[in-house]
Design a protein around this motif. Sequence first.
Motif, PDB file in Angstrom:
ATOM      1  N   LEU A 114       0.853  -1.181   0.000  1.00  0.00           N
ATOM      2  CA  LEU A 114       0.000   0.000   0.000  1.00  0.00           C
ATOM      3  C   LEU A 114       0.893   1.237   0.000  1.00  0.00           C
ATOM      4  CD1 LEU A 114      -2.840  -1.109   2.439  1.00  0.00           C
ATOM      5  CD2 LEU A 114      -2.832  -1.071  -0.061  1.00  0.00           C
ATOM      6  N   PRO A 115       0.763   2.106  -1.023  1.00  0.00           N
ATOM      7  CA  PRO A 115       1.686   3.220  -1.195  1.00  0.00           C
ATOM      8  C   PRO A 115       1.610   4.261  -0.078  1.00  0.00           C
ATOM      9  CG  PRO A 115      -0.106   3.333  -2.807  1.00  0.00           C
ATOM     10  CD  PRO A 115      -0.231   2.011  -2.108  1.00  0.00           C
ATOM     11  N   SER A 116       0.463   4.351   0.584  1.00  0.00           N
ATOM     12  CA  SER A 116       0.300   5.396   1.605  1.00  0.00           C
ATOM     13  C   SER A 116       0.756   4.928   2.988  1.00  0.00           C
ATOM     14  CB  SER A 116      -1.163   5.824   1.666  1.00  0.00           C
ATOM     15  OG  SER A 116      -1.957   4.713   2.018  1.00  0.00           O
ATOM     16  N   LEU A 117       1.228   3.689   3.085  1.00  0.00           N
ATOM     17  CA  LEU A 117       1.696   3.176   4.374  1.00  0.00           C
ATOM     18  C   LEU A 117       3.205   2.969   4.347  1.00  0.00           C
ATOM     19  CD1 LEU A 117      -0.988   0.426   5.232  1.00  0.00           C
ATOM     20  CD2 LEU A 117      -1.000   2.855   5.828  1.00  0.00           C
ATOM     21  N   THR A 118       3.857   3.189   5.483  1.00  0.00           N
ATOM     22  CA  THR A 118       5.293   2.929   5.581  1.00  0.00           C
ATOM     23  C   THR A 118       5.546   1.425   5.541  1.00  0.00           C
ATOM     24  OG1 THR A 118       5.232   2.755   7.980  1.00  0.00           O
ATOM     25  CG2 THR A 118       5.614   4.957   7.048  1.00  0.00           C
ATOM     26  N   ALA A 119       6.837   1.081   5.434  1.00  0.00           N
ATOM     27  CA  ALA A 119       7.211  -0.334   5.435  1.00  0.00           C
ATOM     28  C   ALA A 119       6.634  -1.040   6.660  1.00  0.00           C
ATOM     29  CB  ALA A 119       8.730  -0.472   5.393  1.00  0.00           C
ATOM     30  N   GLU A 120       6.840  -0.435   7.833  1.00  0.00           N
ATOM     31  CA  GLU A 120       6.369  -1.137   9.043  1.00  0.00           C
ATOM     32  C   GLU A 120       4.837  -1.182   9.126  1.00  0.00           C
ATOM     33  OE1 GLU A 120       8.049   0.546  12.588  1.00  0.00           O
ATOM     34  OE2 GLU A 120       7.186   2.519  12.232  1.00  0.00           O
ATOM     35  N   GLU A 121       4.179  -0.174   8.580  1.00  0.00           N
ATOM     36  CA  GLU A 121       2.709  -0.218   8.581  1.00  0.00           C
ATOM     37  C   GLU A 121       2.196  -1.284   7.611  1.00  0.00           C
ATOM     38  OE1 GLU A 121       1.974   4.491   9.763  1.00  0.00           O
ATOM     39  OE2 GLU A 121       2.027   3.896   7.650  1.00  0.00           O
ATOM     40  N   ASN A 122       2.860  -1.414   6.447  1.00  0.00           N
ATOM     41  CA  ASN A 122       2.487  -2.476   5.521  1.00  0.00           C
ATOM     42  C   ASN A 122       2.661  -3.852   6.159  1.00  0.00           C
ATOM     43  OD1 ASN A 122       1.740  -1.986   2.512  1.00  0.00           O
ATOM     44  ND2 ASN A 122       3.204  -0.344   2.945  1.00  0.00           N
ATOM     45  N   ALA A 144      14.755  -9.283   9.935  1.00  0.00           N
ATOM     46  CA  ALA A 144      15.089 -10.565   9.287  1.00  0.00           C
ATOM     47  C   ALA A 144      15.300 -10.399   7.782  1.00  0.00           C
ATOM     48  CB  ALA A 144      13.994 -11.605   9.555  1.00  0.00           C
ATOM     49  N   VAL A 145      14.624  -9.419   7.176  1.00  0.00           N
ATOM     50  CA  VAL A 145      14.848  -9.181   5.742  1.00  0.00           C
ATOM     51  C   VAL A 145      15.817  -8.007   5.530  1.00  0.00           C
ATOM     52  CG1 VAL A 145      12.630 -10.169   5.011  1.00  0.00           C
ATOM     53  CG2 VAL A 145      12.778  -7.706   5.488  1.00  0.00           C
ATOM     54  N   GLY A 146      16.483  -7.580   6.611  1.00  0.00           N
ATOM     55  CA  GLY A 146      17.533  -6.570   6.509  1.00  0.00           C
ATOM     56  C   GLY A 146      17.032  -5.154   6.280  1.00  0.00           C
ATOM     57  N   LEU A 147      15.820  -4.858   6.744  1.00  0.00           N
ATOM     58  CA  LEU A 147      15.240  -3.547   6.453  1.00  0.00           C
ATOM     59  C   LEU A 147      14.827  -2.768   7.692  1.00  0.00           C
ATOM     60  CD1 LEU A 147      13.063  -4.187   3.270  1.00  0.00           C
ATOM     61  CD2 LEU A 147      15.196  -2.902   3.444  1.00  0.00           C
ATOM     62  N   ASP A 148      15.391  -3.123   8.824  1.00  0.00           N
ATOM     63  CA  ASP A 148      15.007  -2.427  10.049  1.00  0.00           C
ATOM     64  C   ASP A 148      15.212  -0.920   9.910  1.00  0.00           C
ATOM     65  OD1 ASP A 148      13.979  -2.500  12.688  1.00  0.00           O
ATOM     66  OD2 ASP A 148      15.994  -2.065  13.432  1.00  0.00           O
ATOM     67  N   ALA A 149      16.334  -0.533   9.284  1.00  0.00           N
ATOM     68  CA  ALA A 149      16.649   0.893   9.160  1.00  0.00           C
ATOM     69  C   ALA A 149      15.692   1.621   8.214  1.00  0.00           C
ATOM     70  CB  ALA A 149      18.084   1.060   8.677  1.00  0.00           C
ATOM     71  N   VAL A 166       9.963  -6.144   1.861  1.00  0.00           N
ATOM     72  CA  VAL A 166       8.866  -5.704   2.736  1.00  0.00           C
ATOM     73  C   VAL A 166       7.654  -6.615   2.525  1.00  0.00           C
ATOM     74  CG1 VAL A 166       7.242  -3.836   3.251  1.00  0.00           C
ATOM     75  CG2 VAL A 166       9.644  -3.298   2.783  1.00  0.00           C
ATOM     76  N   ALA A 167       7.359  -6.894   1.246  1.00  0.00           N
ATOM     77  CA  ALA A 167       6.204  -7.749   0.932  1.00  0.00           C
ATOM     78  C   ALA A 167       6.388  -9.145   1.523  1.00  0.00           C
ATOM     79  CB  ALA A 167       6.009  -7.831  -0.578  1.00  0.00           C
ATOM     80  N   LEU A 168       7.623  -9.627   1.487  1.00  0.00           N
ATOM     81  CA  LEU A 168       7.919 -10.943   2.049  1.00  0.00           C
ATOM     82  C   LEU A 168       7.752 -10.924   3.569  1.00  0.00           C
ATOM     83  CD1 LEU A 168       8.865 -13.759   1.439  1.00  0.00           C
ATOM     84  CD2 LEU A 168      11.215 -12.933   1.377  1.00  0.00           C
ATOM     85  N   ALA A 169       8.248  -9.853   4.196  1.00  0.00           N
ATOM     86  CA  ALA A 169       8.088  -9.708   5.652  1.00  0.00           C
ATOM     87  C   ALA A 169       6.601  -9.677   6.015  1.00  0.00           C
ATOM     88  CB  ALA A 169       8.787  -8.442   6.139  1.00  0.00           C
ATOM     89  N   ARG A 170       5.829  -8.966   5.208  1.00  0.00           N
ATOM     90  CA  ARG A 170       4.383  -8.896   5.444  1.00  0.00           C
ATOM     91  C   ARG A 170       3.751 -10.287   5.317  1.00  0.00           C
ATOM     92  NH1 ARG A 170       0.951  -5.709   1.081  1.00  0.00           N
ATOM     93  NH2 ARG A 170       1.950  -7.346  -0.132  1.00  0.00           N
ATOM     94  N   ALA A 171       4.263 -11.079   4.360  1.00  0.00           N
ATOM     95  CA  ALA A 171       3.677 -12.408   4.128  1.00  0.00           C
ATOM     96  C   ALA A 171       3.963 -13.371   5.269  1.00  0.00           C
ATOM     97  CB  ALA A 171       4.193 -12.980   2.806  1.00  0.00           C
ATOM     98  N   PHE A 172       5.099 -13.216   5.961  1.00  0.00           N
ATOM     99  CA  PHE A 172       5.358 -14.209   7.016  1.00  0.00           C
ATOM    100  C   PHE A 172       5.267 -13.652   8.440  1.00  0.00           C
ATOM    101  CE2 PHE A 172       9.726 -13.521   8.465  1.00  0.00           C
ATOM    102  CZ  PHE A 172      10.391 -12.947   7.388  1.00  0.00           C
TER     103      PHE A 172
END
Length: 248
Positions: A114-122, A144-149, A166-172
């Motif tokens: 979702l374009p209007s949400l941040t990585a962590e919100e997604n 775990a996917v190296g995107l904490d920053a 991000v999409a993968l993190a959202r999936a699991f």
Amino acid sequence: MPEDMSAEPMPEQMRRNTSIISAEGLGKSVVGPEGTITILDDLRLEVNPGESVAILGASGSGKTTLLGLLAGLDLPSTGRIHLAGQDLTRLDEEARAALRARLVGFVFQSFHLLPSLTAEENVGLPLELAGRDDPARVREVLAAVGLDARRRHYPRQLSGGEQQRVALARAFVTRPRILFADEPTGNLDQATGGQISERLFALNREHGTTLVLVTHDQALGRRCHRLLRLREGRLFEDAAPIRTAVPA
Ligand SMILES: Nc1ncnc2c1ncn2[C@@H]1O[C@H](COP(=O)(O)OP(=O)(O)O)[C@@H](O)[C@H]1O
Ligand SMILES: [Mg+2]
């Protein structure tokens, strides 16, 4: 994999109880301007818990349609699908959504963030929908996917590879028992795609997550426990997925 020639075929009922995905007589037709088109025809499929299954097939052979049916995103025209023993075709939309939220993660070729949400919100969205907000878990999977920053970044501020992570993190994030991935590396360069597939295989290996992976990549397919091919809406299983010479 060793072959056990002495094994009796499992009776239908028993197999249904042990398979995490079970489909039979599966068909999908759509009505278009030129009449009815059969996309999938009389498919049968059993997937055991913890298996990784690759589905290969030419463009237009029905791979995305099949994945959507198996994941309960869409309903078949004929046949039955059981996910973890539950008949998807007997559930209404709401019950199917609840089953998906509990059991299934999905990674799309084009990320679908979702374009209007941040990585962590997604990433947090599936937890929120399941009524279990868990910021610590969101941080954990992003790390775990190296995107904490990058957790406060919006999708447009991320590269394709980062968006897919991000999409993968959202999936699991919900620890699904089954992960469906539809050409998850199709829009990525080889190195970036490699990171995504390594992560998928790691989830399968380390957490026993059942993996159903649609891919064009023969090499990726051969790394799965089983390799299926879709041809004109029908499903074939390769006898020996570890062989190197596979006809195109
Ligand atoms: N909703 C739909 N209406 C009409 N045709 C569709 C629909 N969904 C898929 N198709 C057609 O079904 C075939 C299979 O599509 P798809 O499952 O996307 O294949 P793949 O993912 O293997 O490329 C294609 O010919 C596609 O155009
Ligand atoms: Mg497709």
